[in-house]
Design an enzyme around this catalytic site. Structure first.
Site, PDB file in Angstrom:
ATOM      1  N   GLU A  82       0.838  -1.210   0.000  1.00 42.02           N
ATOM      2  CA  GLU A  82       0.000   0.000   0.000  1.00 42.02           C
ATOM      3  C   GLU A  82       0.865   1.249   0.000  1.00 42.02           C
ATOM      4  OE1 GLU A  82      -2.926  -0.258   3.173  1.00 42.02           O
ATOM      5  OE2 GLU A  82      -4.235  -1.417   1.861  1.00 42.02           O
ATOM      6  N   GLU A  98      -6.762  -7.301  -0.685  1.00 41.14           N
ATOM      7  CA  GLU A  98      -7.100  -7.502   0.728  1.00 41.14           C
ATOM      8  C   GLU A  98      -8.593  -7.261   0.877  1.00 41.14           C
ATOM      9  OE1 GLU A  98      -4.801  -5.142   3.460  1.00 41.14           O
ATOM     10  OE2 GLU A  98      -2.890  -5.871   2.676  1.00 41.14           O
TER      11      GLU A  98
HETATM   12  C1  GLA Z   1      -3.861  -2.491   5.307  1.00 42.58           C
HETATM   13  C2  GLA Z   1      -2.566  -3.279   5.201  1.00 42.58           C
HETATM   14  C3  GLA Z   1      -2.620  -4.602   5.917  1.00 42.58           C
HETATM   15  C4  GLA Z   1      -3.359  -4.504   7.221  1.00 42.58           C
HETATM   16  C5  GLA Z   1      -4.735  -3.950   6.975  1.00 42.58           C
HETATM   17  C6  GLA Z   1      -5.568  -3.836   8.229  1.00 42.58           C
HETATM   18  O1  GLA Z   1      -4.711  -2.693   4.277  1.00 42.58           O
HETATM   19  O2  GLA Z   1      -2.168  -3.488   3.879  1.00 42.58           O
HETATM   20  O3  GLA Z   1      -1.302  -5.030   6.137  1.00 42.58           O
HETATM   21  O4  GLA Z   1      -2.656  -3.653   8.063  1.00 42.58           O
HETATM   22  O5  GLA Z   1      -4.620  -2.658   6.462  1.00 42.58           O
HETATM   23  O6  GLA Z   1      -5.644  -5.023   8.893  1.00 42.58           O
END
Ligand code: GLA
Ligand code: CA
Length: 812
Positions: A217, A291
């Site tokens: 991210e 995700e």
């Molecule tokens: C983000 C991150 C993950 C995790 C989620 C919340 O999307 O990419 O690693 O921290 O948030 O659980």
């Protein structure tokens, strides 16, 4: 069959998944002809077998990214993936959890590597035991699962520092997640190691690895595509030849975008909207949710997060039906054992339980969410697939309540001190985690305020052995009142470091005291306290081994030791409700942190770490237990809040909120569109406090909700979240869900401030005040509405923004 270089949007970025020579021969072979059917396929298979020296597995699969699909051996592969972190699962249970994933309908698992889990000291790598990433991948393969690898170097994931090793922070000039040599050099060395250990497990070499993620991210953090290019290059040089990818939430997709990285999008709701944003930036290629959140993680002092099952199942089915790929984050969350749990911003330490309300529970059980996920998945299997039955859960035992009979006070068990003129951060004393005692002297004098510039994270302040007060980073409380002293007194500050923040710039989270430490008596200038003795308490095996226990109870911070008898081993949940705040070990294994404020009130103790006969427990309690007792329960308690036990309840502002006499800097209406909406003032307004007022909401209900807020500085740029804090909110939902106002500054679109609704339902206008720390020129704000479908409440329609030097009639 797809062979050779594939172009999407005019950019060649995925090469066929075959190793060097083999790929070359095949490409030559097939260049002129791509449709000779079965004969050709057989020929190819034969050739591969020969070239691979009989390793059938090595030769039998190809993976590529096509124009509309992932292609496994040229056939459409819908990636039904789930995230599991082997670092959060006892090694003894890896296979069980993988079987659970398979039974739930997954064909792939996604794993993060946490850099700090593998490189505890610069250049000292560990890939064995619980850190044996290669073995986990091989086990996944044996269960018929493909693997997506996310090696970092930054990984987030509510893990200490997002995976960044603490030793990076010995360098005050460290520029995390940039191409600056301070970061890039160690990151490259680490990625090279990752390649050495895991590149042999790529699908091109007969292994299960389909794709490898670059960073995590990154678009939330920066815009430097060249930095991502450097990491990409490092992965290529370390031997990765499978497609490389990047993930981002919808709004961050364009930041740092590179056409040579395949893009996936992370979200927990509104798949149509998120994929639309993805299509904008990547017109072709399979659609994948990197995700997909079935629920959320927990932080201490905030209610347990429960996902919306209906929404989750609807979105899951939508993706399955529309040939979209996804990775359920988390399929199985597990536990952040040891001191590995991270912290959310601004500073909200994560619980050690990482149950996440995932379909596979922390202890590996089938949940309702599991069964329903399996049901939906079962309807969309690919040709030739079937769902195995879930394996039986591990046995569970209970342990009768028992007392920890001996104790070792922290103050009676100090190591040799390090002398330092000024109190500095843990890293300066080569201390990565745990606690440290800073001992100094305060001169005689009248009542005075003891002030530290900053302290990470909690500091119990003692004068001549008596507890005075607690410094608390959650509340930015870095000053305490010292009583009058007839003679010079011994000052002790016992500092506890919780997990390093795993998100944003704040991940550069140096622990301990950030000096100077000053004494401020009324009417006199501040005096810096110097001449410190610092006692590092890393809470490691060596320190635990040196403790001198005595029979009976202790007062104040202490280690406690006891034991319990087990006849048949099994998983159990240790009930820690009668303890305060600290860390717990069973048979030398650290199960994590506890804190009586909740929501977690038990600690998962895997049966694999118990033995028949006597088992030893050690508890460090930094406060004092109500009773030094434990029991093993058959069920976890993950959702019991006890805010009343918090040693510093959120300092509620005193006084009467008012905006009378103030002209709003701007007023207007927000839309319902889920994107950052900017409200620029006609001219800059100077002040320290910014107040957002909701006049009404789009759906006419009495609530206000805000996912994120940004304040624009004199140049129209957002101020760093690190320089902001929530000063006040008129109401916050804290029962039915986590509606805490801090959520507007955590950088997460999925979390929000929500005014109260499960109890009282106060109506508009609602107010949220941010403190900028000092008076400055403000040119506007940015508001991100809460996520969710069109029906959800709280999206603000008409609003006003006020900027003031004073805090709107309220006192902190
Ligand atoms: C983000 C991150 C993950 C995790 C989620 C919340 O999307 O990419 O690693 O921290 O948030 O659980
Ligand atoms: Ca948020």
């Amino acid at each position: 069959m797809t062979i050779g270089t594939l172009e999407i949007a005019g950019t060649p970025y995925f090469r066929l998944a075959f190793g060097g020579r083999m790929r070359y021969i095949l490409c030559m072979f097939l260049k002129h002809e791509n449709d000779r059917g079965t004969v050709m396929a057989l020929l190819v298979a034969g050739l591969l077998l020969v070239l691979a020296g009989g390793r059938v597995a090595a030769a039998s699969h190809t993976f590529a990214i096509g124009e509309t699909d992932f292609l496994l051996d040229g056939q459409r592969l819908q990636v039904r993936c789930g995230e599991v972190h082997f670092a959060r699962v006892p090694r003894e249970y890896w296979q069980h959890r993988l079987k659970m994933c398979k039974a739930m309908g997954l064909n792939t698992v996604c794993v993060y590597l946490f850099w700090n889990f593998h490189e505890a000291r610069p250049g000292e790598f560990n890939w064995s035991g619980p850190a044996d990433a290669a073995e986990f991948c091989r086990m996944a393969q044996a269960e018929g699962l493909w693997v997506l690898l996310r090696p970092g170097p930054y990984s987030c994931a509510e893990w200490e520092g997002g995976g960044l090793p603490w030793w990076l922070y010995k360098n005050d000039q460290m520029k995390i997640r940039t191409s600056d040599a301070s970061f890039l050099e160690p990151a490259r060395r680490y990625l090279k190691e990752v390649g050495r250990v895991l590149a042999p497990l790529q699908i091109t070499k007969g292994g299960p690895l389909l794709m490898v993620q670059v960073e995590n991210e990154y678009g939330w953090f920066g815009k430097d595509a060249a930095y991502l290019g450097q990491l990409r290059q490092a992965l290529v040089e370390s031997g990765f030849e499978v497609p490389l990818f990047a993930c981002n939430p919808p709004s961050a997709l364009p930041n740092g975008f590179r056409a040579d990285l395949f893009q996936v999008v992370n979200f927990g709701s509104d798949p149509a909207g998120a994929f639309k944003a993805l299509r904008k930036i990547q017109p072709k290629g399979p659609l994948m949710n990197g995700e997909f959140y079935p629920a959320w993680f927990d932080t201490w002092g905030q209610p347990h997060h429960k996902g919306d099952m209906g929404r989750y199942l609807r979105d899951l089915e939508y993706m399955l039906k529309n040939n979209m790929s996804f990775s359920i984050y988390m399929a199985h969350g597990g536990t952040s054992f040891g001191l590995w749990s991270g912290a959310d911003r601004p500073f909200r330490p994560d619980t050690s339980s990482y149950d996440y309300e995932a379909p596979i529970s922390e202890a590996g059980w089938v949940t309702d969410k599991f069964t329903r996920t399996r049901e939906v998945m079962g309807r969309y299997l690919l040709p030739g697939e079937s769902l195995p039955e879930p394996p039986p859960a591990y046995p569970v035992i209970t342990v009768n309540r028992f007392r920890l009979e001996s104790s070792a006070p922290v103050f009676d068990n100090l190591p040799v001190a390090i002398k330092d003129e000024r109190a500095r951060s843990f890293e300066k004393y080569d201390l990565g985690q745990g606690c440290a005692l800073y001992r100094g002297t305060v001169p005689a004098g009248g009542p005075a305020s003891l002030k530290v510039k900053e302290l990470h994270d909690f500091g119990w302040v003692y004068l001549d052995g008596h507890l005075v007060d607690v410094m608390d980073r959650r509340r930015q409380k870095f000053a305490v009142q010292l009583p009058q002293r007839a003679k010079p007194g011994q000052l002790d500050i016992l500092v506890e470091a919780m997990g390093r923040i795993n998100f944003g710039q704040e991940a550069f989270d140096q622990k301990g005291i950030h000096g100077p430490v000053e004494l401020i008596a009324s009417g006199s200038p501040a005096v810096e306290l110097t001449g410190w003795q610092v006692y590092p308490l890393p809470l490691d095996a060596a320190q635990l081994g040196r403790l001198k226990y005595q029979g009976g109870s202790a007062k104040g911070p202490a280690f406690w030791r006891g034991g319990f008898l087990v006849t048949t081993v099994g998983d159990t949940f240790l009930d820690v409700r009668s303890w305060g705040k600290g860390v717990l070990w069973v048979n030398g294994r650290c199960l994590g942190r506890f804190w009586n404020i909740g929501p977690t009130q038990t600690m998962y103790c895997p049966g694999a770490w118990l033995k028949p006969g006597q088992n030893e427990v050690v508890v460090l309690d930094l406060t004092e237990p109500a009773q030094p007792e434990l029991a093993g329960l058959a069920q976890p308690i993950l959702d019991q809040m006890r805010r009343e036990l918090d040693f510093s309840n959120r300092a509620r502002a005193q006084g009467q909120f008012k905006t009378e006499g103030l002209a709003p800097a701007i007023g207007g209406a927000f839309t319902t569109e889920i994107k950052m909406q900017e409200a620029r003032f006609a001219q800059p307004v100077k002040g320290r406090y910014v107040c957002l007022e909701s006049v009404n909401a789009h759906n006419g209900q009495p609530y206000a909700a805000v996912a994120e807020l940004e304040i624009l500085d004199a140049n129209g740029q957002p101020l760093a979240n690190t320089s902001l804090r929530v000063f006040w909110a008129d109401s916050e939902e804290s029962g039915a869900e986590d509606g805490s106002a801090d959520n507007v500054l955590d950088g997460q679109p999925a979390t929000m401030w929500h005014t109260e609704y499960s109890g009282a339902k106060p109506g508009h206008p609602h107010h949220l005040i941010l403190d900028l720390g000092k008076s400055q020129s403000v040119t506007g704000i940015r508001y991100l509405p809460r996520s969710g479908d069109a029906k959800v409440g709280g999206r603000i329609k008409e609003y006003r923004v006020y900027v003031a030097e004073q805090s709107f009639g309220l006192n902190p």
